[in-house]
Design a protein around this motif. Sequence first.
Motif, short mmCIF file in Angstrom:
data_model
loop_
_atom_site.label_atom_id
_atom_site.label_comp_id
_atom_site.label_asym_id
_atom_site.label_seq_id
_atom_site.Cartn_x
_atom_site.Cartn_y
_atom_site.Cartn_z
N GLU A 35 0.86 -1.19 0.00
CA GLU A 35 0.00 0.00 0.00
C GLU A 35 0.90 1.24 0.00
O GLU A 35 1.83 1.32 0.78
CB GLU A 35 -0.87 0.02 1.26
CG GLU A 35 -1.85 -1.12 1.32
CD GLU A 35 -2.48 -1.27 2.71
OE1 GLU A 35 -1.99 -0.63 3.67
OE2 GLU A 35 -3.44 -2.03 2.82
N ILE A 36 0.59 2.15 -0.88
CA ILE A 36 1.39 3.38 -0.93
C ILE A 36 0.69 4.43 -0.07
O ILE A 36 -0.48 4.74 -0.27
CB ILE A 36 1.52 3.90 -2.38
CG1 ILE A 36 2.10 2.82 -3.30
CG2 ILE A 36 2.35 5.18 -2.43
CD1 ILE A 36 3.56 2.49 -3.10
N ASP A 37 1.43 4.92 0.91
CA ASP A 37 0.85 5.89 1.84
C ASP A 37 1.35 7.29 1.50
O ASP A 37 2.45 7.69 1.88
CB ASP A 37 1.26 5.50 3.27
CG ASP A 37 0.76 6.51 4.29
OD1 ASP A 37 0.01 7.41 3.90
OD2 ASP A 37 1.13 6.37 5.47
N ASN A 38 0.56 8.03 0.73
CA ASN A 38 0.98 9.39 0.38
C ASN A 38 0.71 10.37 1.51
O ASN A 38 1.40 11.35 1.67
CB ASN A 38 0.22 9.89 -0.86
CG ASN A 38 0.75 9.22 -2.10
OD1 ASN A 38 1.95 9.00 -2.22
ND2 ASN A 38 -0.12 8.88 -3.03
N ALA A 39 -0.30 10.05 2.31
CA ALA A 39 -0.73 11.01 3.33
C ALA A 39 0.35 11.29 4.35
O ALA A 39 0.43 12.38 4.90
CB ALA A 39 -1.97 10.50 4.02
N SER A 40 1.23 10.29 4.61
CA SER A 40 2.22 10.54 5.64
C SER A 40 3.50 11.12 5.07
O SER A 40 4.50 11.24 5.74
CB SER A 40 2.53 9.26 6.40
OG SER A 40 3.24 8.40 5.57
N GLN A 41 3.48 11.48 3.78
CA GLN A 41 4.67 12.14 3.24
C GLN A 41 4.84 13.46 3.96
O GLN A 41 3.86 14.08 4.37
CB GLN A 41 4.50 12.37 1.74
CG GLN A 41 4.68 11.07 0.98
CD GLN A 41 4.81 11.31 -0.50
OE1 GLN A 41 4.71 12.42 -0.97
NE2 GLN A 41 5.05 10.25 -1.22
N PRO A 42 6.09 13.88 4.08
CA PRO A 42 6.36 15.04 4.91
C PRO A 42 5.53 16.28 4.59
O PRO A 42 5.25 17.06 5.45
CB PRO A 42 7.85 15.30 4.65
CG PRO A 42 8.38 13.95 4.31
CD PRO A 42 7.29 13.24 3.59
N ASP A 43 5.14 16.45 3.32
CA ASP A 43 4.34 17.63 3.04
C ASP A 43 2.86 17.28 2.93
O ASP A 43 2.08 17.99 2.30
CB ASP A 43 4.80 18.31 1.76
CG ASP A 43 4.64 17.39 0.57
OD1 ASP A 43 4.29 16.22 0.81
OD2 ASP A 43 4.85 17.84 -0.55
N GLY A 44 2.48 16.16 3.51
CA GLY A 44 1.07 15.75 3.50
C GLY A 44 0.61 15.32 2.13
O GLY A 44 -0.57 15.19 1.88
N GLY A 45 1.56 15.08 1.22
CA GLY A 45 1.20 14.62 -0.10
C GLY A 45 0.58 15.71 -0.95
O GLY A 45 0.14 15.47 -2.06
N SER A 46 0.58 16.90 -0.44
CA SER A 46 -0.05 17.97 -1.20
C SER A 46 0.81 18.30 -2.41
O SER A 46 1.99 18.57 -2.30
CB SER A 46 -0.17 19.19 -0.30
OG SER A 46 0.14 20.34 -0.99
N GLU A 47 0.22 18.24 -3.56
CA GLU A 47 1.00 18.41 -4.78
C GLU A 47 1.04 19.88 -5.19
O GLU A 47 1.97 20.34 -5.78
CB GLU A 47 0.36 17.60 -5.90
CG GLU A 47 0.26 16.13 -5.57
CD GLU A 47 1.49 15.37 -5.98
OE1 GLU A 47 1.57 14.99 -7.13
OE2 GLU A 47 2.38 15.16 -5.14
#
Length: 349
Positions: free
Chosen positions: A76-88
């Motif tokens: 599962e790819i978890d974008n939400a926990s990327q340091p910038d919240g996955g906001s592109e």
Amino acid sequence: MTKVEEARDALSKIIDVGSKKNLMELGWIKNVRVLVPRSIITLALPSYANSQRDRIVKEIRNTLLNFSDINDVQIEIDNASQPDGGSEDSGPNLQAINGIKKIIAVSSGKGGVGKSTVAVNIACTLAKLGLKTGLLDADIYGPNTPSMLGVSDESPKVYGSGNEQRLIPIFKHGISIVSMGFLIEEGQPVIWRGPMLNTIIRQFLYQVEWDNLDFLIVDLPPGTGDAQISLAQSVPIDGAIIVTTPQQVSLQDSRRGLAMFKQLGVPLLGVVENMSGFIPPDQPEKKYEIFGKGGGQILADEHKLPLLAQIPIEISVVSESNKGIPIAIGDPQSLSAIVFKELAQFITK
Ligand code: ADP
């Protein structure tokens, strides 16, 4: 039957090429679950590691499928926990970086005009003048400042994970350096989509331990692409410098570059003309206009900007750079080094 601990243990052999740390330690692999014959794991990569994603996914699969009782691996790819919240697309809310006093962008209309050479030498000269200086090599398509500074074999240390992850710049020739060149895998084509580039640039700005800098010099990729827009929409830029050559054919590209900075509301400091004629070392009274002349002045006049510097073609610019020493440090008596000093002094005003 395979246990979670065994799976975690096996997965901890997978390494990030940049920091050389394992992915469990970095917190990039999370939630390892083993429900024989299936294993489900969550992968949370920071965007600057996305270039490694295919390799990492493959290694995770192979590692888990090595267990005789696992035959199904779900990642599962978890974008939400990327340091910038996955906001592109975070919009143009400018956010200053704590501890950085001034940010100067160095750009050019096209590649090969000496933009990185100028950025690196400005940074080293500022440091020689006693100012705390950082260099952010955001030239994602050709990050060559590590080799110009003799640090291409180094990799920056990373600590923390997720939102708290921090990159420690490499320190050389008096400056703190962060480059995409430290993080990409060698030989890999770097095809960055715009939104991804945005995220990487923001991480390079906000998740690096920049240590109370007087100046951060940003070496942008050539052209009018996403990196310029990302930078201009992230941090307040104190000034941009456009590097061009005397050749009039390259003016069109430089004009576009200048127009874009104006549109983005970035203050323009002026034009630097590089490769402004060749002065033979044994005949210093002569000057050969190998790449024509006048390009820098025309561009500056058109936009009512100063022509900040004219840097000659000098053999030692290349020879010192090939040794990993910028000319400002390796040959301070050279004409280029003297011009870089004037340029750096102008920037500090
Ligand atoms: P860019 O960043 O615009 O692509 P670089 O800074 O990488 O350009 O320079 C391209 C090449 O030209 C490098 O090999 C560099 O050493 C060389 N170069 C740049 N400026 C000069 C100069 N003033 N004299 C001689 N060689 C130069």
